[in-house]
Design an enzyme around this catalytic site. Structure first.
Site: not given
Ligand code: IPE
Ligand code: IPE
Ligand code: MG
Length: 246
Positions: A20-21, A25, A65, A68, A71, A188, A195
């Protein structure tokens, strides 16, 4: 080489990561979010190699997920293309290095060309033994458990098993992760402590490690810290410590 302060005998067998992140970044550098995903993919590649070097037998990564899909379409499309491109470009080397690759999640909803690459990668690497690398794509635990319930209900409906025959192990056999041991350690990144619908059943007794580091910055040193923390813990599984070590 395993860092000297890590005990090779107490390495987790299976590490799971919620990567995540990536978006934050990229945004913090004035870049589009997809630049973070690209960098994140390279982080994952390095982590896989590190796990292999340090004798960890399984790595599972949460890549996309079931939530996702909500998005922006451009980001979803980019991620699907990225997965496909990575498989196309990296499969040969992973295969050479003895990586067995698996995918978990509802793969039927993915673009057909990605499904084809996934199928090919799983078949080609099926017998590799250096490390088992599992990627969760269009994965959600609730969906996985619901699907397992439905499959088991059908067996009961068809008279193949009785309701009394339903137990933990039958449920486990009907999850995407059937026949793979549960993660010992979950990491994480990005400071979130939840989770997000990842491996809820499987992680009943998994040790958790949360770090503020954003996924694209996750490196061997941060992983080393996570493993040090893991090795200091008492995994009691509900028992009393003295009995466990007896
Ligand atoms: C969890 O991250 C899913 C993946 C890393 C693929 P998200 O960024 O989607 O989770 P939330 O929305 O912060 O819970
Ligand atoms: C995790 O990074 C990757 C996926 C969920 C595909 P994010 O895209 O969730 O990054 P943040 O949480 O928006 O920074
Ligand atoms: Mg995220």
């Amino acid at each position: 080489m395993i860092p000297l302060d890590l005990n090779p005998e107490k390495m987790p067998q299976h590490v799971a990561v919620i990567m995540d992140g990536n978006g934050r970044w990229a945004t913090s550098r004035g870049l589009p979010r997809i630049a973070g995903h690209r960098q994140g993919a390279s982080t994952l590649k390095q982590l896989l190699r590190c796990c292999k070097d340090w004798g960890i037998k399984a790595l599972t990564a949460y890549a996309f997920s079931t939530e996702n899909w909500q998005r922006p379409i451009e980001e979803v499309d980019f991620l699907m293309l990225l997965f496909e491109r990575l498989l196309r470009h990296e499969l040969e080397q992973m295969h050479r290095e003895g990586v067995r690759i698996s995918f978990i999640g509802d793969l039927s909803a993915l673009p057909a060309s990605l499904q084809a690459e996934i199928e090919r990668s799983m078949t080609e690497t099926l017998h590799n033994q250096a490390i088992h690398f599992t990627v969760a794509v269009n994965y959600g635990s609730r969906n996985e458990i619901t699907r397992a319930c439905r499959q088991i209900a059908q067996l009961v409906e068809q008279g193949k098993i009785s309701a009394e025959a339903i137990n933990d192990s039958l449920i486990e056999q009907n999850l995407y992760t059937a026949d793979t041991p549960a993660p010992d350690l979950l990491i994480r990144t990005s400071g979130e402590m939840r989770l997000s619908n990842f491996l809820l059943w499987q992680m009943a007794y998994t040790e958790m490690y949360f770090t503020d580091i954003l996924w694209p910055d996750f490196d061997r040193e941060v992983f080393h810290q996570a493993l040090l923390s893991y090795q200091k813990r008492d995994r009691r599984f509900g028992q009393v410590k003295a009995l466990l070590s007896a």
